[in-house]
Design an enzyme around this catalytic site. Structure first.
Site, short mmCIF file in Angstrom:
data_model
loop_
_atom_site.label_atom_id
_atom_site.label_comp_id
_atom_site.label_asym_id
_atom_site.label_seq_id
_atom_site.Cartn_x
_atom_site.Cartn_y
_atom_site.Cartn_z
N TYR A 11 43.27 32.08 46.18
CA TYR A 11 42.64 33.39 46.35
C TYR A 11 42.26 33.65 47.81
O TYR A 11 41.25 34.30 48.07
CB TYR A 11 41.43 33.51 45.40
N GLU B 297 42.75 24.33 36.40
CA GLU B 297 41.69 24.16 37.39
C GLU B 297 40.65 23.12 37.02
O GLU B 297 39.44 23.38 37.13
CB GLU B 297 41.02 25.52 37.68
N GLU C 19 48.51 31.43 40.16
CA GLU C 19 47.57 32.57 40.22
C GLU C 19 47.40 33.00 41.66
O GLU C 19 47.16 32.16 42.54
CB GLU C 19 46.17 32.19 39.67
N ASP D 131 36.78 32.19 32.55
CA ASP D 131 36.63 33.60 32.90
C ASP D 131 37.37 34.51 31.90
O ASP D 131 38.15 35.35 32.31
CB ASP D 131 37.18 33.76 34.33
C1 BDP Z 1 40.75 31.31 38.35
C2 BDP Z 1 40.90 31.11 36.86
C3 BDP Z 1 41.10 32.41 36.07
C4 BDP Z 1 40.18 33.47 36.61
C5 BDP Z 1 40.54 33.73 38.06
C6 BDP Z 1 39.70 34.85 38.69
O1 BDP Z 1 41.95 30.21 36.57
O2 BDP Z 1 40.88 32.15 34.70
O3 BDP Z 1 40.20 34.63 35.85
O4 BDP Z 1 40.31 32.56 38.80
O5 BDP Z 1 38.68 34.55 39.30
O6 BDP Z 1 39.75 30.47 38.77
O7 BDP Z 1 40.07 36.01 38.55
#
Ligand code: BDP
Length: 613
Positions: A482, A427, A518, A163
């Site tokens: 997330y 990932e 993240e 991404d």
């Molecule tokens: C994760 C990835 C990252 C993406 C992020 C996203 O590690 O590179 O930019 O999600 O979706 O899967 O913002």
């Protein structure tokens, strides 16, 4: 690989600046021998920079394949009898370098340096034509992987499973440098200390131990004595030894600490039989230890709590090109927001960044470019891959490239005190049959190359503790989650429960320290909402606050890296509006409301974990 430097026996000339530039639209340049004459072009291109956004030309931006750079280079006339080296800090993703038409260097991998001894092709005082062909293709044989398709009307298109935009070009410095015929080729420094270093700022009563190993190259290398001196930050000699390897002690050592990047320098000298210095190389290092104990992450024996971001090398116009001004600005924003660390998501960053982090005491999780090794994202990135491990996708060729990027990363960054964890992938699919067979040798390789640092990989949301089959091979658990964004969108109450339950399940199963590498929500700057709606500034702040409440309740959490430091460019897609907007800062580095909220949380912490709320 050592970073080139000016010194008493070495000289360095930067080749950065403007180059003639030509896009190889039919990818015919190598066949037609473009390296054998001046490039037929009116375009010019800056080094360092990504070329993609510099011209107002869609065809250049979208080009898949080779582009060519050329300039004239003059060798300093004083370099008689010296070795002459040509060194690229990076060329993304593959490159061939020619001196007057002769191929002198070839490299695959967009984020690590390569060099060539070009002594026999050049003469001191003379000039040569430097031609560099750079290729941006990503395939099954590259890290990161990608695949190239052709449209009905014959246009080649690049797909990739990560991404961030596939910026390409010569992103970092090119240099011409000299060494003597016999020269220091490599230095490895590892450190420890004995005694009580005392609390920060109270002075120390510890003795530093510095293990060093030097590789000297050149014909008579083995015959010439080597000596080393340790200089403190003021340049005073504090220890010395003879021999290509050994241990020296630093009395009353000043430790390298998070927030206080004290650096020593190991001056390695090769001397001739009359005691004259033949070559001299000064390697900076910091004295510090890193250790995982139970669910704690210790730096210098003290529990450390990571605050900061996953970042990107990404700026308007220059893309992934290194710029000193942008780098200093980014570090200044990290300081402003109270971050003590970052991850080089998702590739090794410029060596300038690593040196800066060393000097300023910023802690780094250093990551290879192995991103996108995951067929579960097939829908998201329209790749169509059904299974990750096997000849169709992550193949033996991918594994070979992965071994190479690990080896090159460790070779480049081993002496940086700022680096405390090697992250060997972001990932990857870690639940499919084949994941263990793939990762077990890579984890072993990383430990062989550097037995001193903890290792990890960054775990993806789909492969939680009930599914993952590789985490026991690593020292720390790094998670990208997330809840509240891709899952439980807009429902932070459910997200909070799910997040806490998962973190406790990881602790139960593995009992290792965990870092949230993240967590983040896309946010349009200036969009406000009474109801904490997704995409609003209020939602981003509430989202982060929810994660922080959970982290503070889970003892094994040892760090939090928000995704992302700043908004960044991505490929086109229905999930992205002019790129990824999960930045705490906008792409032009203005703070969103979340940046202020992070500052309130992080600035008072002093590297310690907050109390549970
Ligand atoms: C994760 C990835 C990252 C993406 C992020 C996203 O590690 O590179 O930019 O999600 O979706 O899967 O913002």
């Amino acid at each position: 690989m050592l970073k080139p430097q000016n010194g008493p026996t070495r000289e360095l000339v930067s080749l950065d600046g403007l180059f003639a530039f030509k896009v190889d639209s039919d990818n015919a340049g190598l066949r037609e021998g473009w390296q054998n004459a001046r490039l037929d072009t009116a375009l010019e291109m800056a080094v360092p920079a990504s070329y993609n956004d510099v011209f107002a030309d869609k065809a250049i931006r979208d080009h898949v394949g080779w582009v060519w750079y050329e300039r004239e280079v003059r060798v300093p006339r004083g370099w008689v009898g010296e070795r002459v080296w040509l060194r690229f800090e990076s060329a993304t993703h593959g490159a061939k370098a020619f001196v007057d038409g002769v191929l002198v260097a070839e490299h695959q991998g967009g984020y690590t340096p390569f060099e060539a001894d070009i002594t026999e092709h050049v003469s001191p005082g003379g000039a040569f034509r430097l031609t560099v062909a750079v290729n941006n293709e990503l395939t099954q044989a590259t890290i990161p992987p990608g695949n190239i398709t052709e449209t009905d009307d014959g246009r080649r298109q690049q797909q990739y499973m990560h991404d961030f935009y596939n910026y390409a070009g010569i992103h970092r410095s090119i240099s011409l440098y000299s060494t003597p015929a016999v020269y220091v080729e490599d230095v490895v420094v590892t450190t420890g200390f004995e005694g009580d270093p005392g609390a920060a700022g109270t002075g120390t009563i510890a003795t530093g131990t510095v293990d060093y190993a030097v590789v000297v190259a050149g014909e008579t290398a083995g015959l010439l004595p080597v000596r080393v001196r340790v200089l403190n930050a003021s340049g005073a000699e504090v220890a010395a030894a003879d021999g290509i390897s050994g241990t020296v002690a630093i009395p009353d050592v000043e430790l390298w600490q998070p927030g206080k990047g004290y650096l020593y320098s190991l001056v390695v000298e090769v001397v001739d039989l009359d005691g004259q210095v033949v070559d001299s190389y000064a390697q900076t290092f910091g004295v510090r230890t890193v250790e995982v104990r139970g669910t704690e992450f210790l730096i210098n024996g003290e529990p450390f709590y990571f605050t900061g971001f996953g970042m990107h090398e990404d700026h308007v116009t220059i893309g992934k090109g290194h710029s000193h001004a942008q780098m200093v600005n980014d570090f200044s924003l990290l300081e402003w927001v109270g971050a003590n660390s970052f991850r080089t998501s998702h590739y090794p960053y410029s060596e300038e960044v690593m040196d800066y982090a060393d000097r300023h005491g910023i802690v780094v999780i250093d990551e290879t470019p192995a991103v996108g090794l995951n067929a579960d994202f097939a829908g998201f990135f329209s790749t169509g891959a059904k299974k990750t491990y096997g000849p169709e996708f992550v193949s033996d060729e991918t594994a070979a490239a992965h071994r190479q990027v690990i080896a090159e990363l460790v070779a480049r960054d081993k002496n940086h005190p700022s680096v405390v964890i090697w992250s060997i992938a972001n990932e990857p699919q870690s639940s499919e049959q084949g994941a263990r067979e793939y990762f077990e040798p890579l984890a072993r390789l990383t430990r062989e190359l550097d037995p001193t640092r903890p290792i990890g990989f960054v775990n993806v949301m789909f492969d939680g503790p009930d599914k993952d089959i590789i985490t026991d091979l690593f020292d720390v658990i790094m998670l990208n989650r997330y809840y509240g964004w891709y899952l439980n969108t807009g429902d932070l109450a459910s997200a909070e429960k799910a997040l806490e339950a998962e973190l406790l399940a990881w602790t139960e199963k593995h009992g290792k320290p965990m870092i949230m590498t993240e967590y983040g929500a896309d946010t349009m700057p200036g969009l406000h909402s009474l109801y904490e709606q997704p995409w609003s500034e209020e939602y981003q702040s509430a989202f982060l606050d929810m994660y922080h409440r959970v982290f503070d309740r889970v003892p094994a959490m040892v760090g939090e890296h928000v995704w992302n430091f700043a908004d960044f460019a991505t490929s086109n897609g229905i999930m992205r509006v002019d790129g990824n907007k999960k930045g705490a800062f906008t792409r032009d580095r203005r703070p969103k409301a979340a940046a202020h909220a992070l500052r309130r949380r992080w600035a008072p912490l002093n590297n310690k974990k907050p109390q549970a709320r």
